[in-house]
Design a protein around this motif. Structure first.
Motif, PDB file in Angstrom:
ATOM      1  N   TYR A 259       0.871  -1.170   0.000  1.00  0.00           N
ATOM      2  CA  TYR A 259       0.000   0.000   0.000  1.00  0.00           C
ATOM      3  C   TYR A 259       0.909   1.222   0.000  1.00  0.00           C
ATOM      4  O   TYR A 259       1.729   1.380   0.906  1.00  0.00           O
ATOM      5  CB  TYR A 259      -0.898   0.008   1.229  1.00  0.00           C
ATOM      6  CG  TYR A 259      -1.699  -1.257   1.409  1.00  0.00           C
ATOM      7  CD1 TYR A 259      -2.782  -1.553   0.589  1.00  0.00           C
ATOM      8  CD2 TYR A 259      -1.358  -2.184   2.398  1.00  0.00           C
ATOM      9  CE1 TYR A 259      -3.508  -2.710   0.742  1.00  0.00           C
ATOM     10  CE2 TYR A 259      -2.075  -3.356   2.563  1.00  0.00           C
ATOM     11  CZ  TYR A 259      -3.161  -3.612   1.739  1.00  0.00           C
ATOM     12  OH  TYR A 259      -3.864  -4.766   1.900  1.00  0.00           O
ATOM     13  N   ALA A 260       0.765   2.090  -1.015  1.00  0.00           N
ATOM     14  CA  ALA A 260       1.785   3.112  -1.228  1.00  0.00           C
ATOM     15  C   ALA A 260       1.181   4.457  -1.591  1.00  0.00           C
ATOM     16  O   ALA A 260       0.085   4.540  -2.151  1.00  0.00           O
ATOM     17  CB  ALA A 260       2.731   2.662  -2.343  1.00  0.00           C
ATOM     18  N   GLN A 261       1.945   5.510  -1.274  1.00  0.00           N
ATOM     19  CA  GLN A 261       1.649   6.859  -1.730  1.00  0.00           C
ATOM     20  C   GLN A 261       2.953   7.550  -2.092  1.00  0.00           C
ATOM     21  O   GLN A 261       4.013   7.278  -1.519  1.00  0.00           O
ATOM     22  CB  GLN A 261       0.928   7.665  -0.652  1.00  0.00           C
ATOM     23  CG  GLN A 261      -0.533   7.271  -0.498  1.00  0.00           C
ATOM     24  CD  GLN A 261      -1.338   8.352   0.193  1.00  0.00           C
ATOM     25  OE1 GLN A 261      -0.772   9.323   0.679  1.00  0.00           O
ATOM     26  NE2 GLN A 261      -2.634   8.184   0.258  1.00  0.00           N
ATOM     27  N   LYS A 262       2.851   8.471  -3.062  1.00  0.00           N
ATOM     28  CA  LYS A 262       4.050   9.174  -3.528  1.00  0.00           C
ATOM     29  C   LYS A 262       3.653  10.552  -4.020  1.00  0.00           C
ATOM     30  O   LYS A 262       2.615  10.724  -4.652  1.00  0.00           O
ATOM     31  CB  LYS A 262       4.716   8.375  -4.656  1.00  0.00           C
ATOM     32  CG  LYS A 262       5.941   9.040  -5.249  1.00  0.00           C
ATOM     33  CD  LYS A 262       6.702   8.074  -6.152  1.00  0.00           C
ATOM     34  CE  LYS A 262       5.915   7.648  -7.364  1.00  0.00           C
ATOM     35  NZ  LYS A 262       6.667   6.723  -8.223  1.00  0.00           N
ATOM     36  N   ILE A 263       4.485  11.543  -3.737  1.00  0.00           N
ATOM     37  CA  ILE A 263       4.312  12.871  -4.296  1.00  0.00           C
ATOM     38  C   ILE A 263       5.587  13.232  -5.042  1.00  0.00           C
ATOM     39  O   ILE A 263       6.700  12.974  -4.553  1.00  0.00           O
ATOM     40  CB  ILE A 263       3.968  13.917  -3.220  1.00  0.00           C
ATOM     41  CG1 ILE A 263       3.633  15.264  -3.883  1.00  0.00           C
ATOM     42  CG2 ILE A 263       5.059  14.065  -2.165  1.00  0.00           C
ATOM     43  CD1 ILE A 263       2.964  16.258  -2.967  1.00  0.00           C
ATOM     44  N   SER A 264       5.430  13.809  -6.247  1.00  0.00           N
ATOM     45  CA  SER A 264       6.567  14.092  -7.116  1.00  0.00           C
ATOM     46  C   SER A 264       6.488  15.518  -7.641  1.00  0.00           C
ATOM     47  O   SER A 264       5.393  16.012  -7.947  1.00  0.00           O
ATOM     48  CB  SER A 264       6.594  13.126  -8.306  1.00  0.00           C
ATOM     49  OG  SER A 264       6.596  11.776  -7.895  1.00  0.00           O
ATOM     50  N   PHE A 265       7.652  16.130  -7.782  1.00  0.00           N
ATOM     51  CA  PHE A 265       7.766  17.459  -8.369  1.00  0.00           C
ATOM     52  C   PHE A 265       8.730  17.359  -9.546  1.00  0.00           C
ATOM     53  O   PHE A 265       9.790  16.739  -9.435  1.00  0.00           O
ATOM     54  CB  PHE A 265       8.269  18.477  -7.347  1.00  0.00           C
ATOM     55  CG  PHE A 265       7.364  18.619  -6.152  1.00  0.00           C
ATOM     56  CD1 PHE A 265       6.281  19.472  -6.176  1.00  0.00           C
ATOM     57  CD2 PHE A 265       7.592  17.851  -5.012  1.00  0.00           C
ATOM     58  CE1 PHE A 265       5.450  19.599  -5.077  1.00  0.00           C
ATOM     59  CE2 PHE A 265       6.758  17.962  -3.910  1.00  0.00           C
ATOM     60  CZ  PHE A 265       5.682  18.847  -3.948  1.00  0.00           C
ATOM     61  N   GLY A 266       8.352  17.997 -10.685  1.00  0.00           N
ATOM     62  CA  GLY A 266       9.169  17.846 -11.863  1.00  0.00           C
ATOM     63  C   GLY A 266       9.304  19.113 -12.675  1.00  0.00           C
ATOM     64  O   GLY A 266       8.607  20.116 -12.454  1.00  0.00           O
TER      65      GLY A 266
END
Length: 270
Positions: A259-266
Motif C-alpha cells: 500500500y503506497a503513496q508518492k508525491i513528485s515534483f518535476g
C-alpha cells in the motif's frame, strides 16, 4: 501484535493497521509504476524530457514492514498523431523498518526481531499507447497504454530478506527473496488543458497490473501460510498530474503488493 502508522510528508496519507503477520516484500512495489509526463496531441513540440524528484511511503500487506524513501527519475516521451511512447530511468534510496520489539527467545521463534535497514535500487520504465485528441485540441483521451517497469533492488534490507528466506522462517513471517522485479499492465488516462491558458494542464491516470509469478516466490512460517495462500500480485495505481508552465506535480496512490503513496515534483524540457 502491533500498530504501524505511515505518514507521507505532511500529506494526505495517514493509515493505521494492526496485524500479527510480517510480510517482507520488496520496497519498490507500489511505487515503481510512476507517471511519465507526455506532450499533448495538439502541441507543436511533440517530445518532452522531464526530471522528477519524489518522496514515497508504503507498507507491506498486513502492515508488517514500512518503507520510506526518496526517488529521482528522468524520462522522455514522444507523442504522435494517434500514439505515444515514453521511457525513463529511476533510482531510489531510503529505509525499511519492522519486526517485533520484544526479542525474547519464544518471540523470535514466532516473529522477526525489530529491524531498520537501508534500501536502494534502480529501475527502467516503458509506456506505449494510443490516444484521441478532441476537436478543439484541449483534451487527449489516452484510452489504452501498455506499461512496464523493471526494478533492481539492493541494500541491507534486501540482504536481510534473503537471509530470512534461506533459514527457518518464523511462524508469523512470510518472505520473498526477489530482487529483480518486472511489473506490467494496462493504464488509461485523460489529460486536458485550460481553455484560456494551454500551459496549465490536469490529468488522471488509472493502472491495473501486477508482477508475474511474484506470489509464488514466498516462503512462510506455519502461521503465516494462510495470509499468502491463494494471493496474487494484481493491483492498481491512481495518479493525479498537474502541469503549469513546465513545472509539474504528481500525486500517486497504489495498492500494488504494497500500500503506497508518492508525491513528485518535476520540470520538463521541450
Amino acid at each position: 501484535m502491533k500498530t504501524k502508522i505511515i505518514a507521507l510528508s505532511s500529506l494526505l496519507f495517514l493509515a493505521t493497521f494492526t496485524s500479527c503477520t510480517s510480510l517482507l516484500t520488496p520496497a519498490i512495489l507500489g511505487n515503481n509504476m510512476g507517471y511519465i509526463p507526455k506532450a499533448m496531441g495538439a502541441d507543436t513540440i511533440k517530445t518532452l524530457t522531464t526530471v522528477m524528484a519524489s518522496y514515497a511511503g508504503s507498507i507491506s500487506p498486513n502492515a508488517g514492514t514500512s518503507f520510506s524513501f526518496g526517488m529521482a527519475n528522468v524520462s522522455q516521451s514522444h507523442t504522435f498523431e494517434k500514439a505515444n511512447i515514453s521511457y525513463g530511468i529511476f533510482g531510489y534510496a531510503g529505509k525499511a523498518s519492522g519486526g517485533d520489539n520484544d526479542n525474547n527467545a519464544e518471540d523470535l521463534k514466532n516473529y522477526l526481531p525489530s529491524f531498520q535497514k537501508s534500501i536502494s535500487g534502480i529501475g527502467l520504465r516503458l509506456s506505449a499507447g494510443f490516444h484521441n485528441t478532441s476537436a478543439n485540441g484541449n483534451t487527449d483521451f489516452r484510452y489504452i497504454n501498455f506499461e512496464n517497469a523493471l526494478s533492481f533492488e539492493g541494500g541491507a534490507y534486501t540482504k536481510f530478506r534473503q537471509e530470512v528466506y534461506s533459514n527457518p522462517v518464523p511462524d508469523y513471517v512470510a518472505v520473498t527473496n526477489r530482487k529483480v522485479l518486472w511489473t506490467t499492465g494496462l493504464s488509461t488516462e485523460v489529460i486536458w488543458r485550460a481553455r484560456n491558458d494551454h500551459d496549465i494542464r490536469h490529468a488522471f491516470r488509472f493502472f491495473l497490473g501486477g508482477t508475474p509469478n511474484f506470489a509464488n516466490s514466498f516462503r512462510s512460517g506455519v502461521k503465516a501460510y494462510d495470509e499468502i495462500n491463494g494471493k496474487n500480485s494484481f493491483g492498481w495505481v491512481f495518479n493525479y498530474f498537474l502541469y503549469i508552465r513546465r513545472f509539474s506535480l504528481s500525486y500517486e496512490l497504489a495498492d500494488n503488493v504494497n500500500y503506497a503513496q508518492k508525491i513528485s515534483f518535476g520540470y520538463s524540457f521541450r
